[in-house]
Write a protein that holds these residues in place. Structure first.
Motif, PDB file in Angstrom:
ATOM      1  N   THR A   1     -13.734   9.327  -4.308  1.00 30.08           N
ATOM      2  CA  THR A   1     -14.190   9.419  -2.909  1.00 30.08           C
ATOM      3  C   THR A   1     -15.676   9.106  -2.805  1.00 30.08           C
ATOM      4  O   THR A   1     -16.172   8.800  -1.724  1.00 30.08           O
ATOM      5  CB  THR A   1     -13.922  10.827  -2.346  1.00 30.08           C
ATOM      6  N   LYS A   2     -16.384   9.172  -3.929  1.00 26.32           N
ATOM      7  CA  LYS A   2     -17.807   8.816  -3.911  1.00 26.32           C
ATOM      8  C   LYS A   2     -17.979   7.345  -3.523  1.00 26.32           C
ATOM      9  O   LYS A   2     -18.787   6.985  -2.678  1.00 26.32           O
ATOM     10  CB  LYS A   2     -18.414   9.077  -5.299  1.00 26.32           C
ATOM     11  N   GLU A   3     -17.148   6.500  -4.167  1.00 25.49           N
ATOM     12  CA  GLU A   3     -17.223   5.063  -3.839  1.00 25.49           C
ATOM     13  C   GLU A   3     -16.598   4.759  -2.483  1.00 25.49           C
ATOM     14  O   GLU A   3     -17.069   3.875  -1.765  1.00 25.49           O
ATOM     15  CB  GLU A   3     -16.490   4.212  -4.898  1.00 25.49           C
ATOM     16  N   THR A   4     -15.501   5.457  -2.177  1.00 25.68           N
ATOM     17  CA  THR A   4     -14.737   5.075  -0.988  1.00 25.68           C
ATOM     18  C   THR A   4     -15.312   5.656   0.299  1.00 25.68           C
ATOM     19  O   THR A   4     -14.742   5.438   1.377  1.00 25.68           O
ATOM     20  CB  THR A   4     -13.265   5.540  -1.093  1.00 25.68           C
ATOM     21  N   GLY A   5     -16.420   6.334   0.194  1.00 26.00           N
ATOM     22  CA  GLY A   5     -17.007   6.925   1.394  1.00 26.00           C
ATOM     23  C   GLY A   5     -16.168   8.062   1.924  1.00 26.00           C
ATOM     24  O   GLY A   5     -16.022   8.227   3.137  1.00 26.00           O
ATOM     25  N   GLY A   6     -15.559   8.790   0.987  1.00 20.89           N
ATOM     26  CA  GLY A   6     -14.802   9.971   1.396  1.00 20.89           C
ATOM     27  C   GLY A   6     -13.341   9.719   1.686  1.00 20.89           C
ATOM     28  O   GLY A   6     -12.586  10.647   1.971  1.00 20.89           O
ATOM     29  N   VAL A   7     -12.917   8.482   1.625  1.00 22.18           N
ATOM     30  CA  VAL A   7     -11.516   8.190   1.936  1.00 22.18           C
ATOM     31  C   VAL A   7     -10.628   8.538   0.745  1.00 22.18           C
ATOM     32  O   VAL A   7     -10.874   8.105  -0.377  1.00 22.18           O
ATOM     33  CB  VAL A   7     -11.323   6.690   2.291  1.00 22.18           C
ATOM     34  N   GLU A   8      -9.610   9.363   1.002  1.00 22.41           N
ATOM     35  CA  GLU A   8      -8.617   9.695  -0.026  1.00 22.41           C
ATOM     36  C   GLU A   8      -7.680   8.503  -0.130  1.00 22.41           C
ATOM     37  O   GLU A   8      -6.706   8.364   0.616  1.00 22.41           O
ATOM     38  CB  GLU A   8      -7.829  10.948   0.377  1.00 22.41           C
ATOM     39  N   LEU A   9      -7.973   7.619  -1.075  1.00 26.02           N
ATOM     40  CA  LEU A   9      -7.334   6.312  -1.112  1.00 26.02           C
ATOM     41  C   LEU A   9      -6.021   6.371  -1.875  1.00 26.02           C
ATOM     42  O   LEU A   9      -5.884   5.798  -2.952  1.00 26.02           O
ATOM     43  CB  LEU A   9      -8.315   5.319  -1.756  1.00 26.02           C
ATOM     44  N   LYS A  10      -5.060   7.080  -1.281  1.00 30.70           N
ATOM     45  CA  LYS A  10      -3.796   7.264  -1.994  1.00 30.70           C
ATOM     46  C   LYS A  10      -2.736   6.330  -1.444  1.00 30.70           C
ATOM     47  O   LYS A  10      -2.693   6.061  -0.236  1.00 30.70           O
ATOM     48  CB  LYS A  10      -3.325   8.706  -1.832  1.00 30.70           C
ATOM     49  N   PHE A  11      -1.862   5.866  -2.370  1.00 27.94           N
ATOM     50  CA  PHE A  11      -0.730   5.074  -1.917  1.00 27.94           C
ATOM     51  C   PHE A  11       0.009   5.838  -0.822  1.00 27.94           C
ATOM     52  O   PHE A  11       0.250   7.051  -0.958  1.00 27.94           O
ATOM     53  CB  PHE A  11       0.237   4.786  -3.077  1.00 27.94           C
ATOM     54  N   GLY A  12       0.358   5.134   0.220  1.00 28.37           N
ATOM     55  CA  GLY A  12       1.130   5.759   1.283  1.00 28.37           C
ATOM     56  C   GLY A  12       0.303   6.357   2.397  1.00 28.37           C
ATOM     57  O   GLY A  12       0.855   6.803   3.401  1.00 28.37           O
ATOM     58  N   SER A  13      -1.025   6.337   2.260  1.00 30.60           N
ATOM     59  CA  SER A  13      -1.851   6.987   3.277  1.00 30.60           C
ATOM     60  C   SER A  13      -2.174   6.038   4.429  1.00 30.60           C
ATOM     61  O   SER A  13      -2.952   5.092   4.298  1.00 30.60           O
ATOM     62  CB  SER A  13      -3.157   7.505   2.665  1.00 30.60           C
ATOM     63  N   ALA A  14      -1.573   6.294   5.578  1.00 28.70           N
ATOM     64  CA  ALA A  14      -1.832   5.483   6.778  1.00 28.70           C
ATOM     65  C   ALA A  14      -3.277   5.664   7.228  1.00 28.70           C
ATOM     66  O   ALA A  14      -3.910   4.716   7.722  1.00 28.70           O
ATOM     67  CB  ALA A  14      -0.873   5.884   7.898  1.00 28.70           C
ATOM     68  N   GLU A  15      -3.812   6.885   7.058  1.00 36.98           N
ATOM     69  CA  GLU A  15      -5.192   7.153   7.460  1.00 36.98           C
ATOM     70  C   GLU A  15      -6.155   6.301   6.628  1.00 36.98           C
ATOM     71  O   GLU A  15      -7.113   5.720   7.151  1.00 36.98           O
ATOM     72  CB  GLU A  15      -5.545   8.636   7.279  1.00 36.98           C
ATOM     73  N   ALA A  16      -5.886   6.233   5.314  1.00 42.88           N
ATOM     74  CA  ALA A  16      -6.758   5.443   4.444  1.00 42.88           C
ATOM     75  C   ALA A  16      -6.690   3.968   4.819  1.00 42.88           C
ATOM     76  O   ALA A  16      -7.704   3.276   4.937  1.00 42.88           O
ATOM     77  CB  ALA A  16      -6.352   5.634   2.978  1.00 42.88           C
ATOM     78  N   LEU A  17      -5.468   3.475   5.055  1.00 47.53           N
ATOM     79  CA  LEU A  17      -5.278   2.065   5.397  1.00 47.53           C
ATOM     80  C   LEU A  17      -6.043   1.697   6.676  1.00 47.53           C
ATOM     81  O   LEU A  17      -6.787   0.713   6.720  1.00 47.53           O
ATOM     82  CB  LEU A  17      -3.788   1.770   5.594  1.00 47.53           C
ATOM     83  N   THR A  18      -5.861   2.511   7.702  1.00 41.99           N
ATOM     84  CA  THR A  18      -6.471   2.165   8.989  1.00 41.99           C
ATOM     85  C   THR A  18      -7.988   2.337   8.938  1.00 41.99           C
ATOM     86  O   THR A  18      -8.728   1.551   9.524  1.00 41.99           O
ATOM     87  CB  THR A  18      -5.873   3.017  10.123  1.00 41.99           C
TER      88      THR A  18
ATOM     89  N   THR B   1       0.826  -1.206   0.000  1.00 36.62           N
ATOM     90  CA  THR B   1       0.000   0.000   0.000  1.00 36.62           C
ATOM     91  C   THR B   1       0.868   1.267   0.000  1.00 36.62           C
ATOM     92  O   THR B   1       0.349   2.367  -0.008  1.00 36.62           O
ATOM     93  CB  THR B   1      -0.887   0.049   1.261  1.00 36.62           C
ATOM     94  N   GLY B   2       2.183   1.051   0.130  1.00 39.38           N
ATOM     95  CA  GLY B   2       3.094   2.184   0.186  1.00 39.38           C
ATOM     96  C   GLY B   2       3.074   2.911   1.518  1.00 39.38           C
ATOM     97  O   GLY B   2       3.577   4.025   1.635  1.00 39.38           O
ATOM     98  N   VAL B   3       2.507   2.283   2.563  1.00 34.48           N
ATOM     99  CA  VAL B   3       2.425   2.936   3.873  1.00 34.48           C
ATOM    100  C   VAL B   3       3.651   2.546   4.705  1.00 34.48           C
ATOM    101  O   VAL B   3       3.895   1.372   4.943  1.00 34.48           O
ATOM    102  CB  VAL B   3       1.131   2.554   4.624  1.00 34.48           C
ATOM    103  N   ALA B   4       4.411   3.533   5.145  1.00 30.96           N
ATOM    104  CA  ALA B   4       5.641   3.243   5.884  1.00 30.96           C
ATOM    105  C   ALA B   4       5.521   3.617   7.351  1.00 30.96           C
ATOM    106  O   ALA B   4       6.499   3.894   8.018  1.00 30.96           O
ATOM    107  CB  ALA B   4       6.807   3.985   5.242  1.00 30.96           C
ATOM    108  N   ASP B   5       4.275   3.574   7.869  1.00 34.17           N
ATOM    109  CA  ASP B   5       4.025   3.947   9.267  1.00 34.17           C
ATOM    110  C   ASP B   5       3.845   2.665  10.082  1.00 34.17           C
ATOM    111  O   ASP B   5       2.780   2.030  10.055  1.00 34.17           O
ATOM    112  CB  ASP B   5       2.763   4.817   9.310  1.00 34.17           C
ATOM    113  N   LEU B   6       4.900   2.288  10.790  1.00 35.62           N
ATOM    114  CA  LEU B   6       4.909   1.029  11.529  1.00 35.62           C
ATOM    115  C   LEU B   6       3.738   0.894  12.498  1.00 35.62           C
ATOM    116  O   LEU B   6       3.121  -0.163  12.613  1.00 35.62           O
ATOM    117  CB  LEU B   6       6.233   0.903  12.304  1.00 35.62           C
ATOM    118  N   GLU B   7       3.428   1.990  13.175  1.00 36.78           N
ATOM    119  CA  GLU B   7       2.354   1.921  14.181  1.00 36.78           C
ATOM    120  C   GLU B   7       0.996   1.738  13.497  1.00 36.78           C
ATOM    121  O   GLU B   7       0.131   1.019  14.005  1.00 36.78           O
ATOM    122  CB  GLU B   7       2.336   3.199  15.036  1.00 36.78           C
TER     123      GLU B   7
END
Lengths: 158, 615, 414
Positions: B382-399, B339-345
């Motif tokens: 974001t219409k499909e994703t329910g507002g989630v900015e589904l970008k590679f690297g986004s820890a917020e999107a992943l969680t 997912t390109g997310v480099a946030d260990l936590e």
């Protein structure tokens, strides 16, 4: 010098090899439910736990039929299956909960240090359980707890 | 012995439990766990069955070494037709549940039919009972675990359960036991959910016997010494866990990144084993709390982690600030590099949620990766994703997606389809990094050629655990082969596949094979089981199992066309690293593989092969 | 120094042994009024079943145990104490002198004053002699009425069933084991008995016992409600009282038992008491007779240390019992009835005969009842008696009281 089991929870991985070794040594099969040593799981800490062979020996003194005696070679308090009647008084008398009733045999079971070669220590892959000279062990901590439960503290002899 | 020789047959439609003798003729041919349960599956389940229909069955199977003192002898597997793949599924799990089931006196539990209302299976030694689970439905795996233990006055009870993911039809829902060990792949939890079966709760106090105790103990003790002396099983895995691979594979140029667009991840170091051990600035503690073993395991590769208290994931959700099952390599890769997310936590948090609600982090992470690619292409908005900015690297999107997918809510329902169904739905099936519907794990088939063939031919869809050629191609076990060379890999893949099928049928963990060969394992099985078990016999048995699984899949409708890789691995060359410019040479390896297997050019076992293996 | 110990039960024997260690040169006389070597009443049920022979009930197995330790053991019954003259009068007229005296005369069974209570075939189960008589009469398939479903009644019940008799239990109180179990637990034990085919009549009194003179099950037991019962044997287990009658006029202060201080010393100098007869400090700050084996041996040990000029103080006895009723193991500890403004939690699984109740006073555990659990139950004593503050574990136990062992290890092995 007497040896005792030295337990270092920091090294324990909760692999249960000790429980299997114990049940195999004593019951002839792998059965943690019959192990005399238990490992407790606190998620971030695993604590192997068994009898400290405490000097107070509540189990031994509470036994109404003299079925628990001291093995002088090891200092272990040992249950004699021939004498034990299964009354379970020792199981409530021992404040550490390390004497337990075995429904299958109708007798109690506890750690007897395997006669001086504890199978749990031999099976432990990380050294969390070791059999070492008594004054070296961290048992003092457990023995301090023993003191708090002692019904007859402060025995300063005149 | 080794076997308890007892099978528990549970019919959920009727609510009945019955004990039956284990088929010992099959046990001598298929040993236990994966092989033996697959034999039962082949006998009892129509290969064309809809995995989610009542006619599919589930087999919770232990091996003869499960519940013994053999190192790692605590495994069980769930065998069924996979919801994610429509292929034979066999998901293997550690923890303590398998040993408990064996201690209760059962080699296997067969689950048939479908309950009208949610139920759970209670097993206390010989006694088994299907009980109502209305009060557990809607609960997480963790809540279910606590409730069942309390309800039954059995703090030492072991529980294997599905979470909300399995209830709500996440196609890659898994079955979680002991809070954070999982029969993870192929959607076995979705099958369980389709049967309205919430959990198996087991307490076993009868113990396990083996055929020849002295012989067995001698072999077991020798085996433990080999594991302790080996650098991987004696030092690397206990200290770093499987995560030891993150930096290694990244340097090899085989760490699939951002839905396999790249083969190296610039953030690998930040989500690696080394990073897990680093003290944080905020609290002076490391992400890694300690290691934990599964039942009987003297390696202890499991990770226990704790999230940084100040991290956004737990700041508003303190429930997750506690020691829990931490990141293994596959999970860290799928939730991170894919997912390109480099946030260990954040990855640790997403991993908790996967455990808590019971979903496979590999397929979840890679599906999020595929969705991120669709989002960047503008196919998803974001219409499909329910507002989630589904970008590679986004820890917020992943969680966020971990939260909604685990609960089966909103866009989580789409992520819950898995990448194959999701990308097909949005018109880009080529973006699903999967084989037979199951997503790749953490090794790129361009940078490591053999694993590409292993993925393409794996009987349960893309999987590293059916033939872990990484051992040879990267770690040099049993001997080093060049990861960039495809020649000779067909034989390597076959050898790994057959040996692994044998190990998976024993009750042991495949990780032992970093140190053990079948020559170390055979004496342990021979001590536990009557019948005379040698390494040669085990290897032949492994080959028999592989072919049996293959024939089930062929009967299910799979063909040689399904033994392939996504276009990206075959056409788009690796951009960086040692494998720069390489694609996977599947076209060269596959025909040789079929030939070595004794299969026709169409990938069908020949009559000669069938006869040779006594199928 | 001359020590005299009246009573050769566990308290007396442990005291004698402790004295020998503390005062190697002392003169120790141990008196027992039964004809056998010192034995354990706790072991009698197992003698009844035949698990052990009479010798198996003996407190010490070596025939020369007392001689080896230089302890004089005599079969003799004390009938009077003269603290002023420091003598004990024995039955038969002899008198023995003491420097330090321990009274460990235990307790005896109460016989309810009803017609027929002295008929042949109506027996307590308290001594080896009683047990021999019960063994003789409790033939397989004969009917036996057990008066009293207390601790002793239940433990005898277990033995009777194993002998193959058909027992009926009659208990005055509204539940079984009323002094050790609450209503929920007592009810569950009764239900368990029913599944084992044992009839238990609670809230029922035996009003009279008659001899019909018939060959089979000759006794007729009349009840205050319901039809009379027939029996070959009536076992009386309606409670015990401290053996203190012989102290009348001695000046030794008695209440329910002999009042002793935290050194186990009575109101009179050089006279100590231990075991079932002693009403000593209890763990909750009161004064109780706790007629249980662990208290007896603790009393015996501490009293002996003090008799030998030591200074041992007793922290107080904790009520605790473990009981096997036809295979269902129950235990209770401390203030199982709860304490004022305390909190409690309980879990019941009726189908599987499991029950746990914990009583808290603030952060501390003060009492507990367990049914159907035997693992690590001693930890309940440990938790109560060490008065450990449970911290976070209090909430966890309120959530799931089964997690006793975890709470114990977590609280004591930090």
């Amino acid at each position: 010098m007497l040896k005792s089991l030295h337990i270092d929870p920091g090294k324990c991985t909760l692999c249960m090899q000790c429980e299997m070794a114990c049940s195999y040594e004593n019951e002839g099969l792998f059965n943690p439910a019959k192990s005399r040593i238990k490992v407790f799981d606190f998620h971030d800490r695993f604590v192997p736990y068994t009898c400290t062979q405490c000097a107070e020996a509540w189990c031994m003194s509470a036994c109404p039929v003299d079925a628990i005696s001291v093995d002088h070679a090891t200092g272990a308090k040992v249950v004699s299956d021939d004498l034990c009647v299964g009354c379970k008084v020792c199981t409530i008398a021992c404040p550490f909960g390390t004497v337990n009733y075995n429904h299958d045999t109708g007798k109690v079971i506890k750690c007897d240090l395997c006669g001086g070669q504890p199978a749990c220590a031999e099976a432990c892959p990380t050294g969390a359980i070791a059999y070492v000279d008594s004054d070296w062990t961290g048992y003092d901590k457990m023995r301090r707890w023993a003191g708090k439960t002692d019904s007859g503290a402060a025995q300063a002899h005149a | 012995m080794g076997w308890t020789r007892k099978v528990l047959r549970v019919n959920l439609s009727k609510g009945t439990c019955a004990s039956e003798p284990l088929n010992m003729e099959w046990a001598q041919k298929y040993l236990g766990q994966r092989g033996l349960a697959s034999r039962y599956l082949v006998e009892e389940v129509n290969p064309k069955v809809d995995p989610l229909s009542p006619d599919n069955k589930m087999f919770f199977a232990t091996g003869p070494l499960t519940g013994t003192a053999a190192s790692t002898g605590g495994r069980y597997s769930v065998i069924t037709k996979g919801a994610l793949t429509n292929a034979i599924a066999c998901s293997n799990s550690g923890g303590y549940f398998g040993a408990e089931l064996k201690m209760a006196g059962w080699d296997m539990v067969i689950v048939e039919g479908k309950a009208k209302k949610p139920v759970y299976l209670l097993i206390q030694d010989d006694k088994a009972e299907v009980r109502p689970a209305d009060h557990l439905w809607g609960k997480s795996v963790w809540e279910t675990d606590a409730l069942l233990k309390s309800e039954h006055h059995e703090p030492q009870m072991r529980i294997s359960a599905i979470g909300r993911a399995g209830e709500s039809g996440v196609m890659y829902a898994c079955i979680v036991n002991d809070l954070h060990r999982a029969a993870g792949r192929s959607g076995v939890g979705a099958v369980m959910g389709s049967k309205n079966l919430k959990a198996l709760a087991v307490r076993g106090t009868q113990g396990v016997k083996v055929h020849d105790f002295p012989k067995f103990m001698q072999a077991v003790t020798a085996g433990k010494k080999v594991l302790a002396a080996n650098a991987v099983t004696g030092q690397g895995l206990p200290a770093y866990g499987t995560q030891v691979l993150m930096n290694v594979i990244n340097e090899t140029g085989a760490l699939p990144t951002r839905n396999h667009r790249d083969v190296q991840f610039e953030g690998a170091g930040r989500i690696s084993a080394e990073a897990m051990r680093e003290k944080r600035v905020t609290d002076g503690k490391a992400n890694l709390v300690r290691n934990q073993a599964c039942f009987g395991c003297t390696i202890a590769c499991g990770r226990i982690s704790q999230i940084d208290k100040t991290h956004f994931t737990v700041a508003n959700n303190p429930k997750y600030w506690g020691a829990q099952g931490g990141l293994e390599y596959e999970a860290a890769w799928a939730l991170g590099a894919a997912t390109g997310v480099a946030d260990l936590e954040a990855l640790t948090y997403a991993n908790y949620l996967c455990n808590e609600q019971g979903m496979d982090p590999i397929t979840f992470g890679t599906t999020v990766g595929a969705a991120m690619e669709l989002f960047e292409m503008g196919v998803l908005t974001t219409k499909e994703t329910g507002g989630v900015e589904l970008k590679f690297g986004s820890a917020e999107a992943l969680t966020k997606l971990a939260e909604v997918t685990g609960m089966g809510e909103g866009f989580g329902k789409e992520i819950g389809l898995g990448s194959k169904r999701l990308t097909e739905k949005y018109g880009h099936p080529e973006l699903s990094m999967s084989v037979k519907g199951q997503e790749f794990p953490a090794y790129d088939g361009r940078g490591i050629q053999g694993i590409g063939l292993a993925y393409a031919t794996s009987n349960r869809g893309a999987c590293h655990l059916r033939g872990y050629t990484i051992a040879s191609e990267i770690l040099g076990i049993p001997e080093k082969t060049d990861p960039l060379v495809s020649a000779g890999k067909a034989g390597l893949v076959k050898a790994f596949q057959d040996a692994t099928a044998a190990v998976d049928s024993s009750g042991l963990c495949v990780f032992t094979t970093f140190a053990w060969t079948l020559d170390d394992i055979a004496p342990q099985i021979d001590g536990a089981c009557e019948g005379g078990w040698t390494a040669a016999r085990l290897l032949e048995m492994g080959e028999r199992i592989w072919n049996m699984e293959r024939r089930f899949n062929l009967d299910a409708g799979f063909t040689a066309k399904d033994d392939t890789l996504p276009k990206r691995l075959l056409k788009e060359a690796a951009k960086t690293g040692p494998a720069k410019g390489k694609v996977n040479d599947l076209g060269k390896m596959l025909p040789e593989y079929y030939k070595l297997r004794g299969w026709s050019p169409e990938g069908v076992p020949t009559n000669e092969t069938v006869t040779r293996l006594a199928l | 120094m001359r020590y005299v110990l009246i009573g050769a039960g566990p308290a007396g024997v442990v005291a004698a042994e402790t004295l020998r260690k503390a005062d190697p040169g002392g003169d120790i006389l141990l008196l027992g009024d039964e004809p056998e070597p010192p034995y354990s009443r706790m072991a009698l049920p197992y003698f009844l079943v035949g698990t052990i022979d009479e010798a198996g009930t003996y407190l010490r197995k070596s025939e020369t145990h007392y001689d080896d330790l230089g302890i004089t053991f005599r079969h003799a019954r004390a009938v009077r104490i003269d603290p002023a003259g420091k003598t004990v009068a024995l039955e038969g007229g002899e008198s023995v002198a003491y420097d330090r005296l321990m009274i460990a005369t235990g307790s005896r069974t109460q016989r309810p004053p009803i017609p027929g209570i002295d008929l042949p075939g109506v027996h307590p189960c308290w001594t080896l002699a009683d047990s021999r008589e019960i063994v003789r009469r409790a033939a397989p398939d004969s009917r036996v009425v057990l008066m009293g479903a207390g601790f002793i009644g239940c433990i005898v019940l277990e033995s009777l069933i194993k002998r193959g008799v058909k027992p009926t239990v009659v208990e005055m109180a509204d539940r079984m084991v009323p002094r050790m179990m609450n209503a929920a637990a007592g009810g569950l034990i009764k239900k368990w008995c029913a599944t084992k085919g044992i009839e238990v009549l609670t809230s029922t009194k035996v009003t009279a016992i008659e001899d019909t003179g018939e060959a089979r099950d000759p006794l007729r037991v009349l009840l205050d409600r319901g039809a009379p019962l027939r029996a070959a044997l009536v076992v009386v287990a309606t409670g015990v009282r401290p053996n203190i009658a012989f102290l009348e006029g001695s000046g030794i202060e008695t209440d329910f038992g002999i009042r002793v201080d935290s050194h186990l010393k009575s109101s009179v100098d050089d006279v100590y008491a231990a075991g079932d007869v002693a009403q000593g400090p209890d763990f909750m700050g009161g004064w109780s007779v706790h007629a249980i084996q662990p208290t007896a041996v603790e009393h015996g040990r501490i009293a002996a240390l003090n008799m030998a000029d030591g200074n041992a103080s007793y922290q107080g006895s904790l009520a605790m019992n473990v009981l096997d009723t036809a295979g269902l193991v129950s235990s209770s500890f401390g203030q199982w009835q709860g304490v004022e403004s305390g909190e409690s939690v309980e879990r019941m699984d009726e189908a599987r005969f499991r029950y746990t109740r914990l009583e808290f006073d603030g952060e501390r555990l003060v009492g507990a009842i367990c049914l159907g659990r035997t693992d690590q139950i001693g930890m309940l004593r440990g938790l109560i008696q060490s008065r450990v503050r449970l911290g976070d574990w209090k909430a966890r136990l309120m959530e799931d009281p089964q997690r006793i062992s975890e709470a114990y290890v977590a609280s004591t092995h930090k």
